[in-house]
Enzyme design. Sequence first.
Site, mmCIF file in Angstrom:
data_model
loop_
_atom_site.group_PDB
_atom_site.id
_atom_site.type_symbol
_atom_site.label_atom_id
_atom_site.label_comp_id
_atom_site.label_asym_id
_atom_site.label_seq_id
_atom_site.Cartn_x
_atom_site.Cartn_y
_atom_site.Cartn_z
ATOM 1 N N CYS A 262 0.812 -1.111 0.081
ATOM 2 C CA CYS A 262 -0.036 -0.082 -0.060
ATOM 3 C C CYS A 262 0.781 1.182 -0.063
ATOM 4 C CB CYS A 262 -0.958 -0.050 1.286
ATOM 5 S SG CYS A 262 -2.211 -1.178 1.318
HETATM 6 N N1 LIG Z 1 -2.459 -5.874 1.391
HETATM 7 C C1 LIG Z 1 -3.060 -4.909 2.086
HETATM 8 O O1 LIG Z 1 -2.639 -4.524 3.264
HETATM 9 C C2 LIG Z 1 -4.140 -3.981 1.358
HETATM 10 C C3 LIG Z 1 -4.975 -3.066 1.913
HETATM 11 C C4 LIG Z 1 -5.788 -2.210 1.102
HETATM 12 C C5 LIG Z 1 -5.746 -2.341 -0.190
HETATM 13 N N2 LIG Z 1 -4.765 -3.094 -0.765
HETATM 14 C C6 LIG Z 1 -5.274 -3.339 -2.118
HETATM 15 O O2 LIG Z 1 -5.939 -4.624 -2.435
HETATM 16 C C7 LIG Z 1 -5.268 -5.240 -3.709
HETATM 17 C C8 LIG Z 1 -4.963 -6.740 -3.361
HETATM 18 O O3 LIG Z 1 -3.984 -6.583 -2.552
HETATM 19 P P1 LIG Z 1 -3.591 -8.010 -1.853
HETATM 20 O O4 LIG Z 1 -2.402 -7.371 -0.820
HETATM 21 O O5 LIG Z 1 -4.607 -8.682 -1.368
HETATM 22 O O6 LIG Z 1 -2.790 -8.694 -2.962
HETATM 23 P P2 LIG Z 1 -2.154 -10.233 -2.960
HETATM 24 O O7 LIG Z 1 -1.175 -10.300 -4.091
HETATM 25 O O8 LIG Z 1 -2.038 -10.712 -1.514
HETATM 26 O O9 LIG Z 1 -3.225 -11.016 -3.408
HETATM 27 C C9 LIG Z 1 -3.940 -10.811 -4.822
HETATM 28 C C10 LIG Z 1 -4.662 -12.212 -5.228
HETATM 29 O O10 LIG Z 1 -5.115 -11.945 -6.835
HETATM 30 C C11 LIG Z 1 -5.114 -13.028 -7.505
HETATM 31 N N3 LIG Z 1 -5.080 -12.827 -8.862
HETATM 32 C C12 LIG Z 1 -4.198 -12.099 -9.946
HETATM 33 N N4 LIG Z 1 -4.908 -11.979 -10.883
HETATM 34 C C13 LIG Z 1 -5.944 -12.591 -10.950
HETATM 35 C C14 LIG Z 1 -7.007 -12.722 -12.044
HETATM 36 N N5 LIG Z 1 -6.911 -12.327 -12.913
HETATM 37 N N6 LIG Z 1 -8.159 -13.476 -11.653
HETATM 38 C C15 LIG Z 1 -8.191 -14.106 -10.162
HETATM 39 N N7 LIG Z 1 -7.256 -13.854 -9.484
HETATM 40 C C16 LIG Z 1 -6.220 -13.110 -9.479
HETATM 41 C C17 LIG Z 1 -3.464 -13.335 -7.181
HETATM 42 O O11 LIG Z 1 -3.150 -14.731 -7.480
HETATM 43 C C18 LIG Z 1 -3.579 -13.223 -5.524
HETATM 44 O O12 LIG Z 1 -3.818 -14.393 -4.853
HETATM 45 C C19 LIG Z 1 -4.406 -4.050 -4.296
HETATM 46 O O13 LIG Z 1 -4.824 -3.139 -5.137
HETATM 47 C C20 LIG Z 1 -3.810 -3.653 -2.898
HETATM 48 O O14 LIG Z 1 -3.358 -2.185 -3.029
HETATM 49 C C21 LIG Z 1 -4.286 -3.982 -0.109
#
Ligand SMILES: NC(=O)c1ccc[n+]([C@@H]2O[C@H](COP(=O)([O-])OP(=O)(O)OC[C@H]3O[C@@H](n4cnc5c(N)ncnc54)[C@H](O)[C@@H]3O)[C@@H](O)[C@H]2O)c1
Length: 423
Positions: A262
């Site tokens: 983030c």
């Molecule tokens: N990690 C955090 O603390 C947090 C907090 C708030 C917002 N976010 C936002 O949320 C979003 C996700 O972050 P995250 O940390 O959960 O990511 P992550 O990498 O932990 O998880 C994302 C998942 O999406 C899957 N994926 C990728 N392409 C795909 C597709 N085409 N179809 C289906 N699945 C697919 C991946 O295999 C992975 O398991 C990002 O935009 C991030 O900026 C993250």
Amino acid sequence: MSAPNQIAVIGLGYVGLPLSLSFADNGYDVIGLDIDDTRIEKLQQGTSYIDDVSDSYLSEQTKNGLSFTTDYADIADVDGVLICVPTPLDKTLSPDVSYVTATSESLAEVLSTDVTVVLESTVYPGATEEIVVNTFEDRGFNVGNDVFIGYSPERIDPGNNDYTIEEIPKVVGGVTEECGVRVEALYSPVFDDLVPVDSSAEAEFVKLLENTFRTVNIALVNELATVASTLDIDIWGAIEAASTKPFGYMPFYPGPGLGGHCLPIDPLYLSWKAKEQGLDIEFIELANNVNRQMPEHVVSRVVNLLNNHGSAVPDTNVLIIGASYKADVADVRESPAFDVIGLLSERGANVQYTDPHVPNLTVDGCEYESIEIQKDSVDQFDVGIILTGHDSFDIDQILNTVDILFDTRNITQDLESDKIYRL
Ligand SMILES: NC(=O)c1ccc[n+]([C@@H]2O[C@H](COP(=O)([O-])OP(=O)(O)OC[C@H]3O[C@@H](n4cnc5c(N)ncnc54)[C@H](O)[C@@H]3O)[C@@H](O)[C@H]2O)c1
């Protein structure tokens, strides 16, 4: 407006997995979809790979109707979709929205009409319309009539057990007024408080505002920490004293640099968008530069400490304490540990690390394995550097194994020892 019954959550990472469990826990029939076979196999076997999600909660929700798949065809009949796929930066530090684009295309191919689709991934203002709406319209959907599209920023804070997902107010914005109504209907059975805003773009902006605010303030206090150390002033004591002011001040804490998916990334989505509009904004880039210099600052403080103790970095045994980017999580994305280990190794130090959440780490092509600090080991390391304040660290034990302890997180604040130095 009745709420949808069956929803799909796309992308089961730090955001999507807890969210899918929360919706299942609140009565929804949920299908979790991820393109990563290994993740789906684990979930189908009842094994969680996210620290904040226990295996027992996972199996409880599986009994409630939560199921997992890698196949978009399996979600064709759902009436709500939450998209939680990654939104990293590319090599030029510009937004990489390819995962959102790929997901939108897969969804538009399989979904039927009368469905609500909400993007939760962090994106630049306007991206929901530009990517999700356009993709559905290209496939013949009429947005606001047979598909209802919106944005809701994910505010989850991994490792923070003070709030449940449901307790964190949920900002929601629709692409049209009717889309907004549908998006609210989707979230209202789960979240205690909804915060509707005028548009999906405003909701996207809210997320970037929050994380830019945090990033800039952390950069400010990081810079002040470098000034304080030069003046031989304890920044932590100064912050504690300033925090007694009942108005007009909010504490932020310095550290070895930003990490995670983030803070090091989101503000750059905003500055990219501003530049695209021809605006020359400076705060974000400045904050980004200050924060990115922190690992270097940590290393130079350690070099000075070693010099003052009559030694130098080459051949020094260094113990890095904590490799993940924040306490009590396993996430190493963008962790400052990579830079600190890399910089010290370049200077010839023998670096090892300990982190119960991170068994292995690859830095600049070198493989490292987390070591366990033994109870009876005494003075094995010339210097220990605390980069992450995991609750499980036994600082007394760590103190026995190092000649000098440099604490970048102030987790040693209650300990008295002439071995301890702080950022
Ligand atoms: N990690 C955090 O603390 C947090 C907090 C708030 C917002 N976010 C936002 O949320 C979003 C996700 O972050 P995250 O940390 O959960 O990511 P992550 O990498 O932990 O998880 C994302 C998942 O999406 C899957 N994926 C990728 N392409 C795909 C597709 N085409 N179809 C289906 N699945 C697919 C991946 O295999 C992975 O398991 C990002 O935009 C991030 O900026 C993250």
